[in-house]
Design an enzyme around this catalytic site. Structure first.
Site, short mmCIF file in Angstrom:
data_model
loop_
_atom_site.label_atom_id
_atom_site.label_comp_id
_atom_site.label_asym_id
_atom_site.label_seq_id
_atom_site.Cartn_x
_atom_site.Cartn_y
_atom_site.Cartn_z
N TYR A 50 0.82 -1.22 0.00
CA TYR A 50 0.00 0.00 0.00
C TYR A 50 0.85 1.27 0.00
O TYR A 50 0.36 2.34 -0.33
CB TYR A 50 -0.95 0.02 1.19
N LYS A 276 -15.39 11.77 8.92
CA LYS A 276 -15.60 11.35 10.30
C LYS A 276 -16.96 10.71 10.52
O LYS A 276 -17.08 9.70 11.21
CB LYS A 276 -15.42 12.55 11.23
#
Length: 321
Positions: A50, A276
């Protein structure tokens, strides 16, 4: 808010809902990880390939330093990349992972693919992705999977890794590995969504005491930004009538239906989000139940559509044939 815990075959506890670090941008990764810990995430699913483990480590260590969490409360995951299958390379790999994360150990180390590529020195190219040291030429390494696995077992014995697992394995390879391993795989991570259910593989893993983690739970959505050719030929699951009607019946977003479909059947999931409110929402997926009829309707969408297939990488690698 925290995730339910699953008990692995070695007695260790793993959060059922984690945060997937694939495609998390390096520029915002540390902050994203930190915020994810703040809202309750404890499992972070990363990988050598990644290319963002330094940033993941920065977010993790800042959260520990600020007193948000203790190290032992976290479940940090990485994956051994294809170029590091030789036993000597396995040791190099874990040292690199721990150095990048700035941690003394990780909780789970997967073999990312059952593919051994030619070793590429870290200082030459890291992560090497599909580079094998000679332009575009693909080169395999003559290392059996069990040889790599035994080197991974040593990492457990040395305390560098708590658990080891397998990713993108099919049943026959799992069976072969079980015949020779000392430490059984704790977890199998696979592509799993309504277009690719793989029920027999999941059933087999469970009979062998191996937990299953689903990646790409949203199917084609995970591959849109990669301009994957198969994405153009299928309906996004977020807009599929079956999923949207079930979502409406429960007054939840389609994403929550897709994740709950997996967790209600005992699988772990690793969605990601930079927002969030979605981070928190993904943690709350177990606050409703799908009916048996709804579970069956979703499973009926299975068409065997696999997006992450090494055969399509341009090298005809026979991982899933």
């Amino acid at each position: 808010m925290s995730s339910p815990l699953l008990t692995l075959n070695n007695g260790l506890k793993m959060p059922q809902i984690g945060f997937g670090c694939w495609k998390v941008d390096n520029a915002t990764c540390a902050e994203t990880i930190y915020e994810a810990i703040k809202v309750g995430y404890r499992l972070f699913d990363g990988a050598m390939d990644y290319g963002n483990e330094k940033e993941v480590g920065e977010g993790v260590n800042k959260a520990i330093k600020d007193g948000l969490v203790k190290r032992e409360e976290l479940f940090i995951v990485s994956k051994l990349w294809n170029n590091f299958h030789h036993p000597d390379s396995v040791k190099l790999a874990i040292k690199k992972v721990l150095s990048d994360l700035n941690l003394e150990y990780i909780d789970l180390f997967y073999m990312h693919f059952p593919i051994a590529q030619k070793f590429v020195p870290i200082e030459k190219k890291y992560p090497p992705n599909f580079y094998c040291g000679d332009g575009d030429k693909w080169s395999f390494e003559d290392v059996p999977l069990l040889t790599t696995w035994r080197a991974m077992e040593e990492l457990v014995e040395e305390g560098l890794v708590k658990s080891i697992g397998i990713s993108n394995f099919v049943g026959a390879l799992i069976q072969d590995l079980l015949r020779g391993c000392k430490i059984r795989p704790a977890v199998l991570e696979i592509e799993h969504h309504p277009y690719l259910v793989q029920p027999r593989l999941i059933e087999y893993a469970k009979t062998e005491g191996i937990h299953v983690t689903a990646y790409s739970s949203f199917g084609p959505q995970s591959f849109v930004e990669l301009d994957h050719p198969k994405v153009k030929d299928c309906t996004t699951l977020f807009k599929h009538e079956t999923i949207t009607s079930i979502a409406s019946a429960h007054d939840v977003p389609p994403a929550k239906v897709l994740l709950r479909w997996a967790t209600q059947r005992g699988l772990a999931v690793i969605p990601k989000s930079n927002k969030k409110e979605r981070l928190l929402g993904n943690l709350k997926i177990n606050d409703f139940d799908l009916t048996e009829a709804e579970l069956e309707k979703i499973e009926a969408l299975d068409i065997g559509l696999r997006f992450n297939d090494p055969w399509t990488w341009g090298y005809n690698i026979p991982t899933f044939i």
